[in-house]
Motif scaffolding. Structure first.
Motif, PDB file in Angstrom:
ATOM      1  N   ALA A  84       0.824  -1.305  -0.108  1.00 14.85           N
ATOM      2  CA  ALA A  84       0.150   0.038  -0.056  1.00 14.85           C
ATOM      3  C   ALA A  84       0.909   1.344   0.280  1.00 14.85           C
ATOM      4  CB  ALA A  84      -1.015   0.176   1.300  1.00 14.85           C
ATOM      5  N   ILE A  85       1.789   1.256   0.927  1.00 12.19           N
ATOM      6  CA  ILE A  85       2.609   2.521   0.820  1.00 12.19           C
ATOM      7  C   ILE A  85       3.405   2.649  -0.678  1.00 12.19           C
ATOM      8  CG2 ILE A  85       4.992   3.225   1.813  1.00 12.19           C
ATOM      9  CD1 ILE A  85       4.005   1.652   4.325  1.00 12.19           C
ATOM     10  N   ASP A  86       3.915   1.774  -1.164  1.00  7.46           N
ATOM     11  CA  ASP A  86       4.545   1.654  -2.497  1.00  7.46           C
ATOM     12  C   ASP A  86       3.479   2.107  -3.474  1.00  7.46           C
ATOM     13  OD1 ASP A  86       6.849   0.668  -1.574  1.00  7.46           O
ATOM     14  OD2 ASP A  86       6.478  -1.271  -2.479  1.00  7.46           O
ATOM     15  N   PHE A  87       2.294   1.805  -3.311  1.00 10.29           N
ATOM     16  CA  PHE A  87       1.133   2.397  -4.239  1.00 10.29           C
ATOM     17  C   PHE A  87       0.960   3.814  -4.132  1.00 10.29           C
ATOM     18  CE2 PHE A  87      -3.465   3.452  -4.424  1.00 10.29           C
ATOM     19  CZ  PHE A  87      -3.467   3.276  -5.923  1.00 10.29           C
ATOM     20  N   TYR A  88       0.586   4.198  -2.741  1.00 10.41           N
ATOM     21  CA  TYR A  88       0.576   5.646  -2.454  1.00 10.41           C
ATOM     22  C   TYR A  88       1.737   6.395  -2.987  1.00 10.41           C
ATOM     23  CZ  TYR A  88      -3.561   4.171   0.116  1.00 10.41           C
ATOM     24  OH  TYR A  88      -4.631   3.785   0.342  1.00 10.41           O
ATOM     25  N   LEU A  89       3.066   5.954  -2.874  1.00  9.95           N
ATOM     26  CA  LEU A  89       4.160   6.640  -3.182  1.00  9.95           C
ATOM     27  C   LEU A  89       4.290   6.945  -4.751  1.00  9.95           C
ATOM     28  CD1 LEU A  89       6.923   5.102  -1.104  1.00  9.95           C
ATOM     29  CD2 LEU A  89       5.948   7.529  -0.694  1.00  9.95           C
ATOM     30  N   ALA A  90       3.702   5.810  -5.755  1.00  6.93           N
ATOM     31  CA  ALA A  90       3.674   5.856  -6.979  1.00  6.93           C
ATOM     32  C   ALA A  90       2.541   7.022  -7.477  1.00  6.93           C
ATOM     33  CB  ALA A  90       3.394   4.508  -7.456  1.00  6.93           C
ATOM     34  N   ASN A  91       1.645   7.169  -6.500  1.00 10.42           N
ATOM     35  CA  ASN A  91       0.693   8.109  -6.888  1.00 10.42           C
ATOM     36  C   ASN A  91       0.683   9.486  -6.221  1.00 10.42           C
ATOM     37  OD1 ASN A  91      -1.675   6.502  -8.652  1.00 10.42           O
ATOM     38  ND2 ASN A  91      -1.181   5.239  -7.153  1.00 10.42           N
ATOM     39  N   GLN A  92       1.954   9.851  -6.009  1.00 11.42           N
ATOM     40  CA  GLN A  92       2.534  11.268  -5.678  1.00 11.42           C
ATOM     41  C   GLN A  92       1.969  11.494  -4.273  1.00 11.42           C
ATOM     42  OE1 GLN A  92       0.514  11.039  -9.070  1.00 11.42           O
ATOM     43  NE2 GLN A  92       2.663  10.550  -9.384  1.00 11.42           N
ATOM     44  N   PHE A  93       1.835  10.687  -3.510  1.00  9.93           N
ATOM     45  CA  PHE A  93       1.894  10.773  -1.935  1.00  9.93           C
ATOM     46  C   PHE A  93       3.303  10.804  -1.328  1.00  9.93           C
ATOM     47  CE2 PHE A  93      -2.515   9.637  -2.696  1.00  9.93           C
ATOM     48  CZ  PHE A  93      -3.184  10.218  -1.545  1.00  9.93           C
ATOM     49  N   SER A  94       3.436  11.583  -0.297  1.00  6.17           N
ATOM     50  CA  SER A  94       4.710  11.585   0.444  1.00  6.17           C
ATOM     51  C   SER A  94       4.416  11.285   1.805  1.00  6.17           C
ATOM     52  CB  SER A  94       5.741  12.700   0.092  1.00  6.17           C
ATOM     53  OG  SER A  94       4.568  13.847   0.393  1.00  6.17           O
ATOM     54  N   THR A  95       5.524  10.904   2.466  1.00  8.00           N
ATOM     55  CA  THR A  95       5.407  10.516   3.922  1.00  8.00           C
ATOM     56  C   THR A  95       5.604  11.742   4.798  1.00  8.00           C
ATOM     57  OG1 THR A  95       5.962   8.290   3.465  1.00  8.00           O
ATOM     58  CG2 THR A  95       6.306   9.225   5.939  1.00  8.00           C
ATOM     59  N   LEU A  96       4.827  12.060   5.376  1.00 10.07           N
ATOM     60  CA  LEU A  96       4.989  13.291   6.378  1.00 10.07           C
ATOM     61  C   LEU A  96       5.485  13.087   7.679  1.00 10.07           C
ATOM     62  CD1 LEU A  96       1.645  15.675   5.853  1.00 10.07           C
ATOM     63  CD2 LEU A  96       4.098  16.165   5.335  1.00 10.07           C
ATOM     64  N   GLN A  97       5.020  11.712   8.190  1.00  4.80           N
ATOM     65  CA  GLN A  97       5.398  11.531   9.472  1.00  4.80           C
ATOM     66  C   GLN A  97       5.278   9.945   9.823  1.00  4.80           C
ATOM     67  OE1 GLN A  97       3.140  13.649  12.180  1.00  4.80           O
ATOM     68  NE2 GLN A  97       4.257  12.833  14.165  1.00  4.80           N
ATOM     69  N   HIS A  98       6.098   9.361  10.558  1.00  5.96           N
ATOM     70  CA  HIS A  98       5.976   7.975  11.059  1.00  5.96           C
ATOM     71  C   HIS A  98       5.519   8.138  12.571  1.00  5.96           C
ATOM     72  CE1 HIS A  98       7.836   5.977   7.881  1.00  5.96           C
ATOM     73  NE2 HIS A  98       8.805   7.115   7.783  1.00  5.96           N
ATOM     74  N   CYS A  99       4.181   7.483  12.862  1.00  2.00           N
ATOM     75  CA  CYS A  99       3.584   7.538  14.019  1.00  2.00           C
ATOM     76  C   CYS A  99       3.344   6.056  14.299  1.00  2.00           C
ATOM     77  CB  CYS A  99       2.525   8.538  14.133  1.00  2.00           C
ATOM     78  SG  CYS A  99       1.990   8.929  15.894  1.00  2.00           S
ATOM     79  N   PRO A 100       4.095   5.378  15.091  1.00  2.05           N
ATOM     80  CA  PRO A 100       3.891   3.814  14.862  1.00  2.05           C
ATOM     81  C   PRO A 100       2.591   3.645  15.572  1.00  2.05           C
ATOM     82  CG  PRO A 100       6.037   4.108  15.411  1.00  2.05           C
ATOM     83  CD  PRO A 100       5.290   5.557  15.361  1.00  2.05           C
ATOM     84  N   PRO A 101       1.621   2.563  14.895  1.00  2.00           N
ATOM     85  CA  PRO A 101       1.884   1.735  13.934  1.00  2.00           C
ATOM     86  C   PRO A 101       1.632   2.390  12.555  1.00  2.00           C
ATOM     87  CG  PRO A 101      -0.190   1.024  14.757  1.00  2.00           C
ATOM     88  CD  PRO A 101       0.063   2.174  15.493  1.00  2.00           C
ATOM     89  N   PHE A 102       1.561   3.840  12.273  1.00  2.00           N
ATOM     90  CA  PHE A 102       0.948   4.208  10.972  1.00  2.00           C
ATOM     91  C   PHE A 102       2.085   4.994  10.435  1.00  2.00           C
ATOM     92  CE2 PHE A 102      -2.920   3.786  13.810  1.00  2.00           C
ATOM     93  CZ  PHE A 102      -3.495   2.751  13.033  1.00  2.00           C
ATOM     94  N   GLN A 103       2.102   5.363   9.166  1.00  2.00           N
ATOM     95  CA  GLN A 103       2.939   6.148   8.439  1.00  2.00           C
ATOM     96  C   GLN A 103       1.824   7.191   7.864  1.00  2.00           C
ATOM     97  OE1 GLN A 103       5.942   4.290   5.912  1.00  2.00           O
ATOM     98  NE2 GLN A 103       5.444   5.698   4.494  1.00  2.00           N
ATOM     99  N   HIS A 104       1.963   8.492   8.219  1.00  2.00           N
ATOM    100  CA  HIS A 104       1.109   9.629   7.824  1.00  2.00           C
ATOM    101  C   HIS A 104       1.560  10.107   6.556  1.00  2.00           C
ATOM    102  CE1 HIS A 104      -2.073  12.507   8.065  1.00  2.00           C
ATOM    103  NE2 HIS A 104      -1.137  13.483   8.124  1.00  2.00           N
ATOM    104  N   MET A 105       0.752  10.162   5.437  1.00  2.00           N
ATOM    105  CA  MET A 105       1.020  10.204   3.939  1.00  2.00           C
ATOM    106  C   MET A 105       0.137  11.552   3.351  1.00  2.00           C
ATOM    107  SD  MET A 105       1.885   6.799   2.371  1.00  2.00           S
ATOM    108  CE  MET A 105       3.148   7.292   1.204  1.00  2.00           C
ATOM    109  N   TYR A 106       0.776  12.297   2.453  1.00  2.00           N
ATOM    110  CA  TYR A 106       0.147  13.499   2.144  1.00  2.00           C
ATOM    111  C   TYR A 106       0.224  13.699   0.466  1.00  2.00           C
ATOM    112  CZ  TYR A 106      -0.031  18.599   1.814  1.00  2.00           C
ATOM    113  OH  TYR A 106      -0.305  19.956   1.356  1.00  2.00           O
ATOM    114  N   LYS A 107      -0.815  14.442   0.070  1.00  2.00           N
ATOM    115  CA  LYS A 107      -0.765  14.578  -1.412  1.00  2.00           C
ATOM    116  C   LYS A 107      -1.238  16.024  -1.695  1.00  2.00           C
ATOM    117  CE  LYS A 107      -1.908  13.119  -6.358  1.00  2.00           C
ATOM    118  NZ  LYS A 107      -2.678  12.161  -7.190  1.00  2.00           N
ATOM    119  N   PRO A 108      -0.459  17.105  -2.113  1.00  2.00           N
ATOM    120  CA  PRO A 108      -1.147  18.283  -2.475  1.00  2.00           C
ATOM    121  C   PRO A 108      -2.075  18.094  -3.757  1.00  2.00           C
ATOM    122  CG  PRO A 108       1.321  18.069  -2.904  1.00  2.00           C
ATOM    123  CD  PRO A 108       0.984  16.923  -2.451  1.00  2.00           C
ATOM    124  N   LEU A 109      -3.025  18.773  -3.583  1.00  2.00           N
ATOM    125  CA  LEU A 109      -3.888  18.869  -4.933  1.00  2.00           C
ATOM    126  C   LEU A 109      -3.804  20.156  -5.565  1.00  2.00           C
ATOM    127  CD1 LEU A 109      -7.120  17.447  -3.136  1.00  2.00           C
ATOM    128  CD2 LEU A 109      -5.422  16.508  -4.433  1.00  2.00           C
TER     129      LEU A 109
END
Length: 194
Positions: free
Chosen positions: A169-194
């Protein structure tokens, strides 16, 4: 041909399995206390209730020849006031008051690591595609639909929280222009500007 539409109550059986694919371990811990069958029964009931976090009224589906093959949801600061209440009502109706309190306590472990969207963001979640239809652009279509909805609501970014162990899933989001903003276990917070 893949089409997108608002989810319907009758999509419950497939939607339950897609929700489990999206976050099965997390949901099993919170709602099932380790029992997947119990979680599936709850998700099916919550889907049919319509309102709240797992209700059909806040989901979209991708279909191929009328068959549901994908699922997504979103939330933002403009959700109905009764959204959280409806979620809690479904939990209480399904599990009873005592177990509902246990569920709320178990969910707090995860809630503190999640990032709610700001006024200018729309969060997406529950994105899942049936295994036989993955890598065919269905997830991208659902993301595009959520992005269009976000723009129509005046949002400037999409955000999401994904389990750090969900590498595909992380690879999918990265391939769709999301970037990681923060690691907050057990999650990774991701962001995509519009």
């Amino acid at each position: 041909m893949v089409t997108l539409r608002a989810a319907e109550q009758t999509d419950g059986e497939v939607a339950t399995e897609l929700l489990m694919q999206a976050a099965g371990a997390l949901l099993t811990d919170i709602f099932g206390n380790g029992d997947e069958a119990r979680v599936r029964r709850y998700l099916f009931a919550a889907w049919h209730a319509g309102e709240g976090q797992y209700g059909y009224k806040n989901h979209w589906v991708a279909c191929q020849d009328e068959r549901v093959i994908g699922l997504v949801t979103c939330w933002h600061n403009q959700l109905p006031e009764n959204f959280d209440r409806a979620t809690l009502d479904v939990i209480t109706a399904h599990f009873g008051l005592d177990e509902s309190l246990n569920i709320v306590m178990r969910s707090q472990v995860y809630s503190s690591a999640l990032h709610p969207p700001t006024d200018t963001q729309m969060a997406i979640g529950h994105l899942a595609i049936t295994p036989d239809c993955r890598r065919q652009g269905v997830g991208r279509r659902l993301l595009d639909e959520m992005q269009a909805l976000a723009v129509s609501l005046g949002k400037t970014a999409l955000v999401l929280d994904v389990e750090q162990t969900n590498h595909s899933a992380i690879d999918f989001y990265l391939a769709n222009q999301f970037s990681t903003l923060q690691h907050c276990p057990p999650f990774q917070h991701m962001y995509k500007p519009l």
